[in-house]
Design an enzyme around this catalytic site. Structure first.
Site, PDB file in Angstrom:
ATOM      1  N   ARG A  83     -47.453  55.760 -30.767  1.00 31.14           N
ATOM      2  CA  ARG A  83     -47.709  55.314 -32.136  1.00 31.14           C
ATOM      3  C   ARG A  83     -46.597  55.720 -33.113  1.00 31.14           C
ATOM      4  NH1 ARG A  83     -53.566  57.147 -33.325  1.00 31.14           N
ATOM      5  NH2 ARG A  83     -52.465  58.950 -32.588  1.00 31.14           N
TER       6      ARG A  83
ATOM      7  N   LYS B 129     -56.053  62.218 -15.270  1.00 25.48           N
ATOM      8  CA  LYS B 129     -57.369  62.770 -15.472  1.00 25.48           C
ATOM      9  C   LYS B 129     -57.529  63.184 -16.933  1.00 25.48           C
ATOM     10  CE  LYS B 129     -58.401  67.270 -14.535  1.00 25.48           C
ATOM     11  NZ  LYS B 129     -57.920  68.373 -15.354  1.00 25.48           N
TER      12      LYS B 129
ATOM     13  N   HIS C 297     -52.841  66.013  -9.740  1.00 26.48           N
ATOM     14  CA  HIS C 297     -51.535  66.613  -9.442  1.00 26.48           C
ATOM     15  C   HIS C 297     -51.606  67.628  -8.301  1.00 26.48           C
ATOM     16  CE1 HIS C 297     -52.762  69.920 -12.144  1.00 26.48           C
ATOM     17  NE2 HIS C 297     -51.806  70.630 -11.595  1.00 26.48           N
TER      18      HIS C 297
ATOM     19  N   LYS D 186     -48.821  68.865  -4.764  1.00 23.65           N
ATOM     20  CA  LYS D 186     -48.288  70.202  -4.476  1.00 23.65           C
ATOM     21  C   LYS D 186     -47.835  70.250  -3.020  1.00 23.65           C
ATOM     22  CE  LYS D 186     -50.946  72.651  -7.979  1.00 23.65           C
ATOM     23  NZ  LYS D 186     -50.021  73.359  -8.850  1.00 23.65           N
TER      24      LYS D 186
ATOM     25  N   GLU E  77     -56.667  81.356 -12.246  1.00 19.29           N
ATOM     26  CA  GLU E  77     -55.628  81.267 -13.277  1.00 19.29           C
ATOM     27  C   GLU E  77     -55.737  82.472 -14.204  1.00 19.29           C
ATOM     28  OE1 GLU E  77     -54.809  77.035 -14.705  1.00 19.29           O
ATOM     29  OE2 GLU E  77     -56.990  77.074 -14.483  1.00 19.29           O
TER      30      GLU E  77
ATOM     31  N   ASP F  68     -63.323  70.092 -15.069  1.00 18.82           N
ATOM     32  CA  ASP F  68     -61.872  70.225 -15.223  1.00 18.82           C
ATOM     33  C   ASP F  68     -61.173  70.506 -13.889  1.00 18.82           C
ATOM     34  OD1 ASP F  68     -59.499  70.495 -16.931  1.00 18.82           O
ATOM     35  OD2 ASP F  68     -59.556  72.619 -16.381  1.00 18.82           O
TER      36      ASP F  68
ATOM     37  N   HIS G 186     -59.558  68.744  -8.496  1.00 19.72           N
ATOM     38  CA  HIS G 186     -58.589  69.505  -7.693  1.00 19.72           C
ATOM     39  C   HIS G 186     -59.228  70.201  -6.487  1.00 19.72           C
ATOM     40  CE1 HIS G 186     -56.134  68.554 -11.026  1.00 19.72           C
ATOM     41  NE2 HIS G 186     -56.376  69.601 -11.774  1.00 19.72           N
TER      42      HIS G 186
ATOM     43  N   LYS H  60     -60.651  80.776 -15.263  1.00 18.61           N
ATOM     44  CA  LYS H  60     -59.583  81.115 -16.213  1.00 18.61           C
ATOM     45  C   LYS H  60     -59.628  82.622 -16.468  1.00 18.61           C
ATOM     46  CE  LYS H  60     -58.738  76.721 -17.514  1.00 18.61           C
ATOM     47  NZ  LYS H  60     -57.578  76.046 -16.927  1.00 18.61           N
TER      48      LYS H  60
HETATM   49  C1  BG6 Z   1     -55.332  70.913 -14.975  1.00 18.99           C
HETATM   50  C2  BG6 Z   1     -56.480  71.512 -15.727  1.00 18.99           C
HETATM   51  O1  BG6 Z   1     -55.708  69.708 -14.373  1.00 18.99           O
HETATM   52  O2  BG6 Z   1     -54.890  71.828 -13.971  1.00 18.99           O
HETATM   53  C3  BG6 Z   1     -56.084  72.832 -16.334  1.00 18.99           C
HETATM   54  O3  BG6 Z   1     -56.882  70.626 -16.749  1.00 18.99           O
HETATM   55  C4  BG6 Z   1     -55.509  73.767 -15.285  1.00 18.99           C
HETATM   56  O4  BG6 Z   1     -57.188  73.453 -16.979  1.00 18.99           O
HETATM   57  C5  BG6 Z   1     -54.424  73.060 -14.485  1.00 18.99           C
HETATM   58  O5  BG6 Z   1     -54.968  74.898 -15.962  1.00 18.99           O
HETATM   59  C6  BG6 Z   1     -53.977  73.915 -13.317  1.00 18.99           C
HETATM   60  O6  BG6 Z   1     -52.861  73.349 -12.701  1.00 18.99           O
HETATM   61  P1  BG6 Z   1     -51.777  74.224 -11.962  1.00 18.99           P
HETATM   62  O7  BG6 Z   1     -50.855  73.239 -11.353  1.00 18.99           O
HETATM   63  O8  BG6 Z   1     -51.128  75.086 -12.994  1.00 18.99           O
HETATM   64  O9  BG6 Z   1     -52.525  75.055 -10.962  1.00 18.99           O
END
Ligand code: BG6
Length: 484
Positions: free
Chosen positions: A51, A148, A178, A182, A216, A235, A240, A331
């Protein structure tokens, strides 16, 4: 050993949301790295569309800053950065209106591979898809990439799939998770299906249990408004962790080919039993010495959203009957550590004395940090003094085993974008897979909502709530230490 890079075909990649955070942190630095490694042809064009009313030079300045921030100094060669910026242009566009679409059409070339990256809110997927077609911009062989969250439940995921299907075939749609990009996740398939050693033992007869951990250290600060509507289940688990589970548990596909792999993953999701409420632990981090509590990080100070979840799953099929899969993610935990652990059973009979009983073999697939694979074996402790057994690691940390150049592993995003250009959907989720995953997740979340379930508090820098440890203790098992 030197990493082999196979250049991709010439392409036009349009990034909707080209001024957004994902573009800045991941997509654009990733593309630069592929350019630096000479995988991206110099003739390829990357077109930012958003935008913001600015010209291409202003966007190039934004991209230059992103490269400075997110690309290692060794790869920031000034001439290469300039050559990469020359591949870039920008079009201000109104996703819901008519402005900018003719300009975008004028930039597209007839021969190059066409890809459109929807790095925007899902509510814009439909309007953008429609305009790409109505303005005769997207060809029938165009590829679209969607990010996502792909829906927030089965109903919304179905609606999104239906919207995209109005304009594009499934073979054109690349749904990114993603984690599938990996390196070690792909290696899981190589280890399982390119070696004779593991697959005959890869079942309930020989495997005691499987643990999948994605821990994390970061909190949700800065993303609180998104995260509080999602929680760890939506999430991380629905996408994942589910993908990691599928690749670990699936049957060998007949070919390493998109639909063969995705068919097998889908069968795993469909074979998952519903989870008993007593087999799930939800947590929410408290304030710690170095950071705010979850409730400080989000707007709703009475939020019941979980920042941690651990659970025990059963897969109802011949291969896995009796082998539990334990999943956990959270987290603000002790370390950033993601791994899949396959714990084999004890040998059926111990020929040694009680004091020197063999330990279980453990195969660990480490996603991060130090990507690699480690197999724990029992051997005789060297030296005199009779038979004493000792556990030793057979460690294949990629950086050590293959050398630093090969182990300079591309980020998941850059690998996946190159797969889009190559037209390879193997590492992308098919619509039915996403729907099946939501179909399994929805009742769990609905149960929490119905019972007004309150997550357990946990100290930051730990392995989550105590009850998560009990989930395994009560089965006579233990989580692996969370360590960097
Ligand atoms: C994302 C989540 O898809 O993946 C995040 O929305 C998360 O909350 C992240 O922190 C983790 O990805 P990676 O590659 O850092 O393990």
């Amino acid at each position: 050993m030197v990493a082999r890079v196979i250049p991709v075909d010439d392409f036009d990649l349009v990034i909707f949301g080209g001024t957004g955070d994902l573009a800045r942190r991941k997509i654009l630095p990733g593309l630069y790295r592929r350019f630096w490694s000479e995988q991206m042809p110099p003739a390829a064009r990357i077109i930012g569309a958003a935008r913001t009313d600015q010209d291409s030079d202003a966007w190039r300045a934004f991209v230059r800053e992103a490269i400075e921030e997110f690309v290692s100094p060794a790869k920031r060669v000034p001439e290469t950065v300039e050559a990469f910026l020359d591949c870039l242009s920008y079009v201000p566009i109104d996703a819901m209106g008519t402005d900018g679409w003719a300009d975008l059409r004028a930039l597209m070339r007839p021969e190059a591979v066409q890809a459109f990256y929807f790095s925007v809110a899902p509510s814009l997927f439909g309007p953008i898809a429609e305009r790409l077609k109505d303005n005769a911009i997207a060809r029938d062989d165009a590829r679209i990439v969607v990010e996502k969250p792909f829906g927030r439940d089965l109903e919304t995921a179905k609606a999104l799939n239906a919207t995209l299907a109005t304009h594009f075939d499934e073979a054109q749609i690349y749904r990114i998770d993603h984690y599938l990009g990996k390196e070690t996740v792909q290696n899981l398939m190589a280890v399982r299906f390119a070696n004779m050693l593991f697959e005959p033992l890869w079942n309930a007869q020989y495997i005691d249990h499987v643990q999948i951990t994605v821990a994390e250290t970061v909190g949700v600060g800065g993303r609180g408004s998104y995260y509080d509507k999602s929680g760890a289940m939506r999430d991380m688990v629905q996408n994942h962790l589910m993908q990691l589970l599928c690749l670990t548990a699936m049957e060998p596909p007949a070919h390493f080919e998109p639909n063969a792999v995705r068919d097998e993953k889908l069968k795993v999701i469909r074979a998952l039993d519903p989870v008993e409420p007593g087999d799930i632990v939800r947590g929410q981090y408290q304030a710690g010495a170095d950071g705010a509590s979850y409730l400080d990080d989000v707007e709703d100070s009475a939020s019941r959203t979980e920042s941690f979840v651990a659970m025990k799953l059963h897969i109802s099929n011949w291969r896995w009957n009796g082998t539990p899969f334990y999943l956990r993610t959270g987290k603000r935990m002790k370390s950033r550590m993601s791994e899949i652990v396959i714990q084999f059973k004890e040998p059926p009979h111990n020929i040694f004395t009680e004091a020197v009983s063999p330990r279980c073999n453990i195969l660990t697939i480490r996603l991060q940090p130090d990507e690699g694979i480690d197999l724990r074996m029992t051997i005789k402790e060297p030296g005199p003094g009779g038979m004493r057994l000792v556990e030793v690691p057979m460690d294949m940390t990629f950086a050590e085993a293959l050398g630093p150049e090969v182990a300079d592993i591309p980020d998941a995003y850059e690998r996946l974008i190159m797969d889009v250009i190559r037209g390879n959907q193997t590492l992308f989720m098919r619509g039915d897979e996403v729907e099946a995953a939501w179909g399994w997740t929805d009742p769990i979340i609905a149960g929490w909502t119905r019972s007004e379930h309150v997550p357990l508090p946990y100290e930051p820098g730990t392995a989550g709530p105590e009850d998560a440890l009990i989930l395994l203790y009560r089965d006579g098992r233990r989580w692996r230490e969370i360590s960097a």
